[in-house]
Design a protein around this motif. Structure first.
Motif, short mmCIF file in Angstrom:
data_model
loop_
_atom_site.label_atom_id
_atom_site.label_comp_id
_atom_site.label_asym_id
_atom_site.label_seq_id
_atom_site.Cartn_x
_atom_site.Cartn_y
_atom_site.Cartn_z
N GLU A 1 31.14 29.81 75.33
CA GLU A 1 31.36 29.13 76.61
C GLU A 1 30.67 29.93 77.71
O GLU A 1 30.91 31.12 77.87
CB GLU A 1 32.85 28.99 76.89
CG GLU A 1 33.53 28.04 75.91
CD GLU A 1 35.02 27.90 76.16
OE1 GLU A 1 35.57 28.70 76.94
OE2 GLU A 1 35.64 27.00 75.56
N VAL A 2 29.79 29.25 78.45
CA VAL A 2 28.93 29.96 79.41
C VAL A 2 29.06 29.46 80.85
O VAL A 2 28.59 30.13 81.77
CB VAL A 2 27.45 29.86 78.98
CG1 VAL A 2 27.18 30.75 77.77
CG2 VAL A 2 27.05 28.42 78.70
N ILE A 3 29.71 28.31 81.06
CA ILE A 3 29.85 27.80 82.42
C ILE A 3 30.97 26.76 82.44
O ILE A 3 31.28 26.15 81.41
CB ILE A 3 28.52 27.17 82.92
CG1 ILE A 3 28.54 26.97 84.44
CG2 ILE A 3 28.23 25.85 82.20
CD1 ILE A 3 27.18 26.66 85.03
N ILE B 1 20.70 28.94 82.34
CA ILE B 1 21.73 29.72 81.64
C ILE B 1 21.09 30.57 80.56
O ILE B 1 21.46 31.74 80.36
CB ILE B 1 22.81 28.80 81.05
CG1 ILE B 1 23.65 28.17 82.15
CG2 ILE B 1 23.70 29.56 80.07
CD1 ILE B 1 24.63 27.12 81.66
N LEU C 1 20.00 23.27 84.04
CA LEU C 1 21.16 24.13 83.83
C LEU C 1 21.05 24.86 82.51
O LEU C 1 21.28 26.07 82.42
CB LEU C 1 22.44 23.30 83.88
CG LEU C 1 23.75 24.07 83.73
CD1 LEU C 1 23.94 25.06 84.86
CD2 LEU C 1 24.94 23.11 83.66
N VAL D 1 32.00 23.29 84.35
CA VAL D 1 31.51 22.18 85.18
C VAL D 1 32.56 21.08 85.17
O VAL D 1 33.02 20.68 84.10
CB VAL D 1 30.17 21.63 84.65
CG1 VAL D 1 29.72 20.43 85.50
CG2 VAL D 1 29.10 22.71 84.65
N LEU E 1 23.30 29.06 89.57
CA LEU E 1 24.29 28.66 88.56
C LEU E 1 25.65 28.37 89.18
O LEU E 1 26.35 27.45 88.76
CB LEU E 1 24.40 29.74 87.48
CG LEU E 1 23.14 29.91 86.61
CD1 LEU E 1 23.29 31.09 85.67
CD2 LEU E 1 22.87 28.63 85.81
N ARG E 2 26.01 29.14 90.21
CA ARG E 2 27.27 28.86 90.90
C ARG E 2 27.20 27.50 91.60
O ARG E 2 28.17 26.73 91.58
CB ARG E 2 27.58 29.96 91.92
CG ARG E 2 28.14 31.24 91.29
CD ARG E 2 28.77 32.14 92.33
NE ARG E 2 27.78 32.57 93.34
CZ ARG E 2 27.01 33.64 93.22
NH1 ARG E 2 27.11 34.41 92.14
NH2 ARG E 2 26.17 33.98 94.17
N LYS F 1 19.55 33.56 82.06
CA LYS F 1 20.59 34.51 82.47
C LYS F 1 21.15 35.27 81.28
O LYS F 1 21.40 36.49 81.36
CB LYS F 1 21.72 33.77 83.20
CG LYS F 1 22.89 34.70 83.53
CD LYS F 1 23.97 34.02 84.33
CE LYS F 1 25.22 34.90 84.45
NZ LYS F 1 24.91 36.28 84.92
N ASN G 1 21.90 33.68 89.84
CA ASN G 1 23.35 33.53 89.75
C ASN G 1 23.88 32.55 90.80
O ASN G 1 24.81 31.79 90.54
CB ASN G 1 24.04 34.89 89.89
CG ASN G 1 23.79 35.80 88.70
OD1 ASN G 1 23.50 35.32 87.60
ND2 ASN G 1 23.89 37.11 88.91
N SER H 1 27.62 24.81 89.06
CA SER H 1 28.98 24.72 88.51
C SER H 1 29.92 24.01 89.47
O SER H 1 30.98 23.51 89.07
CB SER H 1 29.52 26.12 88.20
OG SER H 1 29.77 26.85 89.39
N ALA I 1 34.93 23.75 80.29
CA ALA I 1 34.14 24.88 79.82
C ALA I 1 33.08 24.37 78.86
O ALA I 1 33.39 23.60 77.94
CB ALA I 1 35.04 25.91 79.14
#
Length: 259
Positions: free
Chosen positions: A134-136, A105, A101, A138, A78-79, A108, A75, A82, A142
């Protein structure tokens, strides 16, 4: 009644599944080729080192064994991703960023829903998998997994080997690579992934006068060209292959790539 509804939904999903087209999202087609900064994928590499293993022609993921601490590490990765605006980096750095990425994802998503038999069971009522969710976020946008693959990676780089790089957590998919992609290793990793897949039964299975190819070559035929061009591509990584004139079958195993 429940069994009938489930069966109808399954038939609906498979009958309506179609690979998205490659359609450029112009917003992402920007780079700074003077920027020599690299993006660290250390946390993603730690995850791969600990939970990915090779078994026969497959690489499998130990979803069931992932600890809470290691899930927090994923996590955190991924943060970190992002918070990056990939447009500020060189195109080579961007490619590795988007592939890693996408794959992180996907892992995850499976962890958040584990145990499941197949990623295709996720998503909305009439969805075939989670790829349109929508998963992230950037650079203020979205994104879905389909956005990353079909609106960024495919149209910007126009490299059919991308299909060997992104992993959909399924046995039929090209293997999740044990090394995180970087600007320096991407080309070699892409060739390695292509070689592994094309020399596997799930990629190309030849029996006497019959050949079974991965459905990837059907779904994304536009990326590989006509049959002659496709077999030229395949022969590059499997030299003993000869041009095939008969009927081609396509197959894909959506079972989860779990250990």
């Amino acid at each position: 009644m429940k069994i009938l509804i489930s069966s109808l939904l399954l038939l609906f999903s498979f009958s309506t599944f179609a690979a998205p087209k490659s359609e450029l999202w112009d917003y992402w087609n920007v780079s700074n080729e003077k920027n020599a900064t690299t993006i660290s994928h250390q946390y993603w590499q730690q995850t791969l080192d600990k939970y990915l293993m090779t078994k026969g022609e497959f690489t499998l993921f130990y979803y069931a064994n992932v600890t809470d601490a290691d899930e927090r590490t994923l996590n955190s990765y991924l943060r970190q991703m992002s918070r990056i605006d990939p447009r500020e980096y060189k195109k080579a750095e961007q490619y590795a960023y988007w592939v890693n990425l996408y794959n992180a994802i996907t892992v995850k998503i499976i962890l958040d829903n584990y145990p499941i038999k197949s990623i295709t069971k996720l998503g909305g009522l009439f969805s075939f998998g989670p790829w349109d969710e929508e998963v992230i976020i950037v650079a203020g946008k979205a994104l879905t997994l389909n956005d990353i693959e079909h609106r960024i990676l495919r149209p910007i780089w126009n490299d059919p080997r991308t299909h060997y790089a992104v992993n959909c957590a399924s046995l039929g998919c090209p293997n999740l690579q044990s090394k995180a992609f970087t600007a320096r290793n991407s080309d070699k990793l892409l060739d390695k992934a292509a070689t592994e897949f094309i020399n596997s039964n799930k990629g190309v299975l030849i029996q006497e006068d019959k050949v079974q190819l991965s459905s990837i070559y059907d779904w994304f035929a536009v990326d590989f060209g006509n049959q002659t061009q496709l077999f030229k591509h395949l022969k590059k990584y499997r030299p003993e292959l000869k041009s095939f004139k008969g009927d081609i079958r396509y197959d894909y195993d959506w079972s989860l790539n779990k250990q």
